[in-house]
Design a protein around this motif. Sequence first.
Motif, PDB file in Angstrom:
ATOM      1  N   ILE A   1     -13.952  87.696  38.470  1.00 22.24           N
ATOM      2  CA  ILE A   1     -13.176  88.555  39.356  1.00 22.24           C
ATOM      3  C   ILE A   1     -11.690  88.184  39.315  1.00 22.24           C
ATOM      4  O   ILE A   1     -11.329  87.047  39.022  1.00 22.24           O
ATOM      5  CB  ILE A   1     -13.725  88.529  40.794  1.00 22.24           C
ATOM      6  N   PRO A   2     -10.803  89.142  39.612  1.00 25.59           N
ATOM      7  CA  PRO A   2      -9.350  88.903  39.529  1.00 25.59           C
ATOM      8  C   PRO A   2      -8.769  88.443  40.867  1.00 25.59           C
ATOM      9  O   PRO A   2      -9.026  89.037  41.916  1.00 25.59           O
ATOM     10  CB  PRO A   2      -8.812  90.283  39.151  1.00 25.59           C
ATOM     11  N   TRP A   3      -7.956  87.421  40.793  1.00 25.90           N
ATOM     12  CA  TRP A   3      -7.292  86.900  41.986  1.00 25.90           C
ATOM     13  C   TRP A   3      -5.795  87.204  42.003  1.00 25.90           C
ATOM     14  O   TRP A   3      -5.242  87.531  43.046  1.00 25.90           O
ATOM     15  CB  TRP A   3      -7.511  85.383  42.073  1.00 25.90           C
ATOM     16  N   THR A   4      -5.149  87.081  40.833  1.00 26.84           N
ATOM     17  CA  THR A   4      -3.692  87.250  40.753  1.00 26.84           C
ATOM     18  C   THR A   4      -3.372  88.115  39.541  1.00 26.84           C
ATOM     19  O   THR A   4      -3.781  87.780  38.421  1.00 26.84           O
ATOM     20  CB  THR A   4      -2.999  85.881  40.616  1.00 26.84           C
ATOM     21  N   LYS A   5      -2.649  89.198  39.753  1.00 22.57           N
ATOM     22  CA  LYS A   5      -2.396  90.140  38.659  1.00 22.57           C
ATOM     23  C   LYS A   5      -1.646  89.491  37.503  1.00 22.57           C
ATOM     24  O   LYS A   5      -2.048  89.602  36.348  1.00 22.57           O
ATOM     25  CB  LYS A   5      -1.623  91.352  39.176  1.00 22.57           C
ATOM     26  N   ASP A   6      -0.552  88.808  37.799  1.00 20.74           N
ATOM     27  CA  ASP A   6       0.305  88.258  36.745  1.00 20.74           C
ATOM     28  C   ASP A   6       0.026  86.774  36.555  1.00 20.74           C
ATOM     29  O   ASP A   6       0.887  85.915  36.787  1.00 20.74           O
ATOM     30  CB  ASP A   6       1.771  88.503  37.091  1.00 20.74           C
ATOM     31  N   ALA A   7      -1.214  86.465  36.159  1.00 21.88           N
ATOM     32  CA  ALA A   7      -1.616  85.074  35.941  1.00 21.88           C
ATOM     33  C   ALA A   7      -2.667  85.045  34.838  1.00 21.88           C
ATOM     34  O   ALA A   7      -3.330  86.053  34.574  1.00 21.88           O
ATOM     35  CB  ALA A   7      -2.190  84.476  37.232  1.00 21.88           C
ATOM     36  N   PRO A   8      -2.799  83.901  34.160  1.00 22.74           N
ATOM     37  CA  PRO A   8      -3.853  83.801  33.147  1.00 22.74           C
ATOM     38  C   PRO A   8      -5.211  84.148  33.751  1.00 22.74           C
ATOM     39  O   PRO A   8      -5.534  83.728  34.869  1.00 22.74           O
ATOM     40  CB  PRO A   8      -3.788  82.329  32.711  1.00 22.74           C
ATOM     41  N   ALA A   9      -5.992  84.925  33.003  1.00 24.19           N
ATOM     42  CA  ALA A   9      -7.329  85.343  33.444  1.00 24.19           C
ATOM     43  C   ALA A   9      -7.289  85.943  34.851  1.00 24.19           C
ATOM     44  O   ALA A   9      -8.251  85.840  35.601  1.00 24.19           O
ATOM     45  CB  ALA A   9      -8.318  84.174  33.381  1.00 24.19           C
ATOM     46  N   PHE A  10      -6.155  86.555  35.187  1.00 22.96           N
ATOM     47  CA  PHE A  10      -5.957  87.153  36.512  1.00 22.96           C
ATOM     48  C   PHE A  10      -6.277  86.159  37.630  1.00 22.96           C
ATOM     49  O   PHE A  10      -6.820  86.518  38.670  1.00 22.96           O
ATOM     50  CB  PHE A  10      -6.795  88.418  36.673  1.00 22.96           C
ATOM     51  N   GLY A  11      -5.902  84.887  37.408  1.00 22.33           N
ATOM     52  CA  GLY A  11      -6.060  83.867  38.436  1.00 22.33           C
ATOM     53  C   GLY A  11      -7.439  83.267  38.528  1.00 22.33           C
ATOM     54  O   GLY A  11      -7.674  82.406  39.391  1.00 22.33           O
ATOM     55  N   PHE A  12      -8.347  83.672  37.646  1.00 17.03           N
ATOM     56  CA  PHE A  12      -9.676  83.055  37.615  1.00 17.03           C
ATOM     57  C   PHE A  12      -9.536  81.565  37.328  1.00 17.03           C
ATOM     58  O   PHE A  12     -10.304  80.742  37.828  1.00 17.03           O
ATOM     59  CB  PHE A  12     -10.526  83.765  36.561  1.00 17.03           C
ATOM     60  N   ASN A  13      -8.552  81.201  36.525  1.00 21.55           N
ATOM     61  CA  ASN A  13      -8.191  79.807  36.267  1.00 21.55           C
ATOM     62  C   ASN A  13      -6.736  79.767  35.802  1.00 21.55           C
ATOM     63  O   ASN A  13      -6.041  80.795  35.856  1.00 21.55           O
ATOM     64  CB  ASN A  13      -9.139  79.172  35.237  1.00 21.55           C
ATOM     65  N   ASP A  14      -6.298  78.613  35.348  1.00 15.52           N
ATOM     66  CA  ASP A  14      -4.904  78.458  34.909  1.00 15.52           C
ATOM     67  C   ASP A  14      -4.746  78.538  33.397  1.00 15.52           C
ATOM     68  O   ASP A  14      -3.614  78.477  32.886  1.00 15.52           O
ATOM     69  CB  ASP A  14      -4.345  77.110  35.378  1.00 15.52           C
ATOM     70  N   THR A  15      -5.851  78.669  32.652  1.00 17.50           N
ATOM     71  CA  THR A  15      -5.781  78.591  31.192  1.00 17.50           C
ATOM     72  C   THR A  15      -5.919  79.939  30.499  1.00 17.50           C
ATOM     73  O   THR A  15      -5.574  80.071  29.325  1.00 17.50           O
ATOM     74  CB  THR A  15      -6.893  77.668  30.659  1.00 17.50           C
TER      75      THR A  15
END
Length: 558
Positions: A435-449
Motif C-alpha cells: 500500500i502507498p504511504w507517501t506519493k513522492d517517496a521510494p515505493a510510495f513510502g512502503f520503505n526507504d529503498t
Amino acid sequence: MSPRKHHATPESAVEHVHDAFGTAEWWRTAVIYQVYPRSFADSDGDGNGDLGGIRNRLAYLHDLGVDAIWISPFYPSPQADGGYDVADHRDVDPMYGTLADADDLIAAAHALGIRVIIDIVPNHTSDEHPWFQAALAAGPGSPERARYWFVDSPGVPNNWPSEFGGPAWTQVADGQWYLHLFDRKQPDLNWENPEVREMFAGTLRFWLDRGVDGFRIDVAHHLVKAPGLSDVDADWDAYNRGALPTNAVPFADQDGVHDIYRQWRALLDSYPGERAMVAEAWVTPHDRLARYVRADEFQQAFNFDYMRATWDADALRAQIRTTLRNADSVGAPATWVLSNHDVIRHATRLVRADPTMAPWILEATEPRPDTGLGLRRARAATALMLALPGSSYLYQGEELGLREVIELPAKARTDPDFLRGGGHRLGRDGCRVPIPWTKDAPAFGFNDTGASWLPQPADFGDYAVDRQRGRDGSTLELYRSLLAVRRQRQLGNGSLALVDLRPDVVALDVTNDRGTTRIVLNLGSAPWPIPASARVLVASTDGVTDLLPTDCAVWLTD
C-alpha cells in the motif's frame, strides 16, 4: 445546516429486524483492521513488509479509529501460498522479524488500546513442516503419516478439486497419495488424529500466553472430511457461486468441526480479557453459518454471503435481514466484511462484468472496470456496512480507496491460483500489492529503498496517505469520519429496522440510547430527497446536503 424546503418521502412500512445486545463484550461491536504483513509497511527495506513496519504504523491505525488489528500469517513459511503454508506455528519467519518483535508489537498495540488477533491455519501445514517431512521419511502405515490424509489407490483417489486448479491429490514416490485441498505444498491434516488436536491446543496456548487477544481461524469449515472420502456429486460452478449448501461436498462444513471449536472456546474462556475467535467459514445458507457462533463456539464468523451480495437494493436488504435474524437466533453478533486478502477489492468488484461471479475468481479475460464508479460504490457500500449492528472488518488499503491491480505482469505474480491454473485466472496478487504511504517517496513510502515484492502501479501515488490525510472528501477522511461517528453514536450496538422509502433505496434505522440514526443508500437512477428536518452526519459523497445522488449513502439524524 440551513433548513431545506422539500419534504420527506412518505414511509410505507418499517420492519423491525434486530434488538440491541444485552451484553457489551468488545468483539460484539469492534471494527477490526486486517494487516497483510508482507504488504503493509517495510521497516528494513528488503521489499517485504514486516512486524517492525506494522509497529511503526500503529499510530496511523489508532488515528483511523479501529479497535483491533488482525495480522495474517507471519510464521516461518516457504511462501507457496502467501504464508498460509506454515512450517512452524510457534515462531516468526525471519522475513518478518523475530518472536521478540511480535512481543513488542503486541505490547505497543495494547498501549494504544488496539487489540491483536492473529491467524491460525489448522487445515493444513507446509510440506516443509517437520511433521510432513517425517511422514515422507517414515512411509506407509506409520504414525507420522496418520497425521495427514495418505491413502493407497491405483489412481487419483477421488474427484475432489484443489482450490488452485487440478486434483486435490498428489502421489509420492512410494505410491501413496496425500490430500491437499489447496496447493500441493499444503498437505491437509487429519483431524481424527489426537496428535493434531493436541498440537493446535498447544499452539493456541503459546500465543495466548504471549498476549494475543484472539484468533482468525483459516478455512474453519474444512477441517473434518466425511467418512469414506467419496466423490463430489455437485455442480462445482453452482457451488462456487453460493447456490448450493456448503456441506453439499464431503470436505466442507461437516458436523464434526463443531466438537473441535467447542474445545477451543473452552480453552480461550480459561484466559482473562475476553479472548475471541473469528471463523473464516465460507458457509451457506446462513442457518448453517450460525452454528459456528453458538454460545460455546466462535464469537464471530465472517459474513461472506453479504460480501457476495450484488449491488441491488433487494439483495442487500435480504442479506441484512437474514444475517441479523440468524445471528440473533444464537445470540451472536453479525460480522460484516467487504474485502480481504483473498478476494477482489470491493472498489473493483462492485462494478465487475458478472456480479454473480465468486469474489475470489478473477478471469484473465475479464473486462477492466470503471475505477471511478467502483470507488463511488465502494465508499457507499462501506458507509452502509459500518452502520450495521455488530462487528466490521476492514482490509488494509480500502480506507485509501485502492483498486484491484489487474495489470500485474505474469512474471511478477506469485499466487498459486495463477500459477497452477495456467494463467486463466489472475489470482489474488492484485489485492496484495504493497500500500502507498507517501506519493513522492521510494515505493510510495512502503520503505526507504524502493524495493517492493509486488510492483506498485504508477497511479498508487494518487491514493497515498499523505495525499489524502486532512483533505476534505478523500476516502481516508471519509473512513475516519465514519469510524468516529460510529463510535460516538454506538452504531455497533443498536436495534435495527428496515424502512421502506423507495424500492431502489436501502434505508434503515439504528436506535440506541444515543438516539436514532437513519442510514440511506441510493441504488436508483434518480436522487432521493433528504428530509428538511434531517441533519447529515456523514455522506459517502462529498457535498451532499439536499439530494442523495445514486450510488451514495448518508447517515442522518433529527
